[in-house]
Design a protein around this motif. Structure first.
Motif, PDB file in Angstrom:
ATOM      1  N   GLY A  27     -11.354  15.342  -3.628  1.00  0.00           N
ATOM      2  CA  GLY A  27     -12.069  16.224  -2.712  1.00  0.00           C
ATOM      3  C   GLY A  27     -11.324  16.363  -1.405  1.00  0.00           C
ATOM      4  N   PHE A  28     -12.035  16.130  -0.309  1.00  0.00           N
ATOM      5  CA  PHE A  28     -11.453  16.286   1.012  1.00  0.00           C
ATOM      6  C   PHE A  28     -10.590  15.096   1.415  1.00  0.00           C
ATOM      7  N   VAL A  29     -10.711  13.996   0.686  1.00  0.00           N
ATOM      8  CA  VAL A  29     -10.082  12.727   1.042  1.00  0.00           C
ATOM      9  C   VAL A  29      -8.692  12.626   0.424  1.00  0.00           C
ATOM     10  N   ASP A  30      -7.748  12.045   1.169  1.00  0.00           N
ATOM     11  CA  ASP A  30      -6.403  11.833   0.647  1.00  0.00           C
ATOM     12  C   ASP A  30      -6.213  10.415   0.118  1.00  0.00           C
ATOM     13  N   PHE A  31      -6.848   9.425   0.764  1.00  0.00           N
ATOM     14  CA  PHE A  31      -6.754   8.024   0.351  1.00  0.00           C
ATOM     15  C   PHE A  31      -8.101   7.347   0.577  1.00  0.00           C
ATOM     16  N   ARG A  36     -16.390   2.125   1.953  1.00  0.00           N
ATOM     17  CA  ARG A  36     -16.959   2.810   3.106  1.00  0.00           C
ATOM     18  C   ARG A  36     -15.938   3.574   3.946  1.00  0.00           C
ATOM     19  N   SER A  37     -14.630   3.456   3.656  1.00  0.00           N
ATOM     20  CA  SER A  37     -13.610   4.081   4.502  1.00  0.00           C
ATOM     21  C   SER A  37     -12.622   4.895   3.679  1.00  0.00           C
ATOM     22  N   CYS A  38     -12.111   5.917   4.308  1.00  0.00           N
ATOM     23  CA  CYS A  38     -11.102   6.742   3.652  1.00  0.00           C
ATOM     24  C   CYS A  38     -10.193   7.368   4.706  1.00  0.00           C
ATOM     25  N   ILE A  39      -9.079   7.914   4.229  1.00  0.00           N
ATOM     26  CA  ILE A  39      -8.102   8.528   5.124  1.00  0.00           C
ATOM     27  C   ILE A  39      -7.961  10.001   4.781  1.00  0.00           C
ATOM     28  N   HIS A  67     -16.673   6.477   6.262  1.00  0.00           N
ATOM     29  CA  HIS A  67     -16.036   6.460   7.575  1.00  0.00           C
ATOM     30  C   HIS A  67     -14.648   7.077   7.407  1.00  0.00           C
ATOM     31  N   GLY A  68     -14.432   8.226   7.998  1.00  0.00           N
ATOM     32  CA  GLY A  68     -13.152   8.920   7.873  1.00  0.00           C
ATOM     33  C   GLY A  68     -12.183   8.556   8.977  1.00  0.00           C
ATOM     34  N   ILE A  69     -10.982   8.165   8.587  1.00  0.00           N
ATOM     35  CA  ILE A  69      -9.902   7.910   9.534  1.00  0.00           C
ATOM     36  C   ILE A  69      -8.906   9.049   9.351  1.00  0.00           C
ATOM     37  N   VAL A  70      -8.621   9.752  10.426  1.00  0.00           N
ATOM     38  CA  VAL A  70      -7.716  10.895  10.354  1.00  0.00           C
ATOM     39  C   VAL A  70      -6.352  10.469  10.888  1.00  0.00           C
ATOM     40  N   ILE A  71      -5.343  10.577  10.028  1.00  0.00           N
ATOM     41  CA  ILE A  71      -3.969  10.295  10.433  1.00  0.00           C
ATOM     42  C   ILE A  71      -3.276  11.635  10.652  1.00  0.00           C
ATOM     43  N   VAL A  72      -2.705  11.811  11.837  1.00  0.00           N
ATOM     44  CA  VAL A  72      -2.083  13.082  12.213  1.00  0.00           C
ATOM     45  C   VAL A  72      -0.617  12.847  12.566  1.00  0.00           C
ATOM     46  N   VAL A 114      -5.156  -1.102   4.528  1.00  0.00           N
ATOM     47  CA  VAL A 114      -5.631  -1.682   3.275  1.00  0.00           C
ATOM     48  C   VAL A 114      -5.683  -3.197   3.393  1.00  0.00           C
ATOM     49  N   HIS A 115      -4.619  -3.803   3.921  1.00  0.00           N
ATOM     50  CA  HIS A 115      -4.593  -5.259   4.092  1.00  0.00           C
ATOM     51  C   HIS A 115      -5.688  -5.724   5.048  1.00  0.00           C
ATOM     52  N   GLU A 116      -5.886  -5.009   6.126  1.00  0.00           N
ATOM     53  CA  GLU A 116      -6.889  -5.390   7.118  1.00  0.00           C
ATOM     54  C   GLU A 116      -8.295  -5.336   6.522  1.00  0.00           C
ATOM     55  N   GLN A 117      -8.563  -4.320   5.712  1.00  0.00           N
ATOM     56  CA  GLN A 117      -9.893  -4.190   5.140  1.00  0.00           C
ATOM     57  C   GLN A 117     -10.153  -5.200   4.026  1.00  0.00           C
ATOM     58  N   SER A 118      -9.096  -5.743   3.454  1.00  0.00           N
ATOM     59  CA  SER A 118      -9.283  -6.713   2.374  1.00  0.00           C
ATOM     60  C   SER A 118      -9.440  -8.135   2.886  1.00  0.00           C
ATOM     61  N   LYS A 119      -9.223  -8.367   4.183  1.00  0.00           N
ATOM     62  CA  LYS A 119      -9.356  -9.701   4.763  1.00  0.00           C
ATOM     63  C   LYS A 119     -10.822 -10.073   4.958  1.00  0.00           C
TER      64      LYS A 119
END
Length: 195
Positions: A27-31, A36-39, A67-72, A114-119
């Protein structure tokens, strides 16, 4: 093309440290980072090409509880567009914005996320999310102003919908899962009625 190249960089740079599952139709998500989080990734060419990325971000925010994190990509070419993009993403949409110089930097950032969220963050008291108790109380009181919603239901709603904006945009079906059909219809009517 940019997402495929970025996915390739993530797979080659992670060296077996994370499990990467590639799939079409996100869909709109790339990763996806977690449940609860996506990029959402905006490339230099997306910025220069026009406002298509804005429609995608608005659709994501309105249709998702993630929770959307936008990388620009912020480069010399896209630098002139960045202040307006920053204002749109952070102030108007209330989303997290992380600028990167190129796709290589973006892939490293994704791996770190990814590493931070898995801690396990429960062992470090300094990493607990701190929110003003006054703000939490004000939000709770605001949700309790909705007809049919008391303290218990307000707390349940705020656990499921992390912001007033998400609660306002929730469907009746999403609300029913938390508070039942009758209250869900009252909440939906409360937010959708015209003034």
């Amino acid at each position: 093309m940019y997402i495929c190249k970025l996915q390739h960089l993530v797979t080659t740079n992670h060296r077996g440290k994370i499990k990467l599952i590639l799939e079409d139709g996100l869909g709109f998500v790339d990763f996806h980072l977690s449940n609860r989080s996506c990029i959402l990734y905006i490339s230099e060419s997306d910025l220069v090409a026009g406002n298509g990325f804005k429609r995608r971000l608005v659709r994501f925010r309105n249709a998702s509880n993630l929770h959307g994190i936008v990388i620009v990509e912020k480069t010399q070419i896209s630098d002139q567009y960045f202040p307006a993009v920053q204002k749109f993403i952070v102030l108007e949409l209330g989303m997290t914005l992380l600028p990167v110089a190129n796709q290589g930097e973006a892939s490293q950032l994704i791996i770190q996320l990814v590493h931070e969220q898995s801690k396990d963050h429960t062992s470090n008291p300094f990493l607990h999310k701190k929110c003003s108790q006054l703000a939490e109380a004000a939000i709770l009181r605001t949700v309790q102003q909705i007809p049919g919603v008391g303290k218990t239901k307000a707390l349940l709603l705020l656990q499921q919908f992390v912001s007033i904006h998400q609660l306002c945009n929730a469907s009746v079906q999403d609300l029913e899962l938390v508070v039942g059909q009758t209250i869900a219809q009252q909440i939906h009517a409360f937010f959708t009625q015209t003034k």
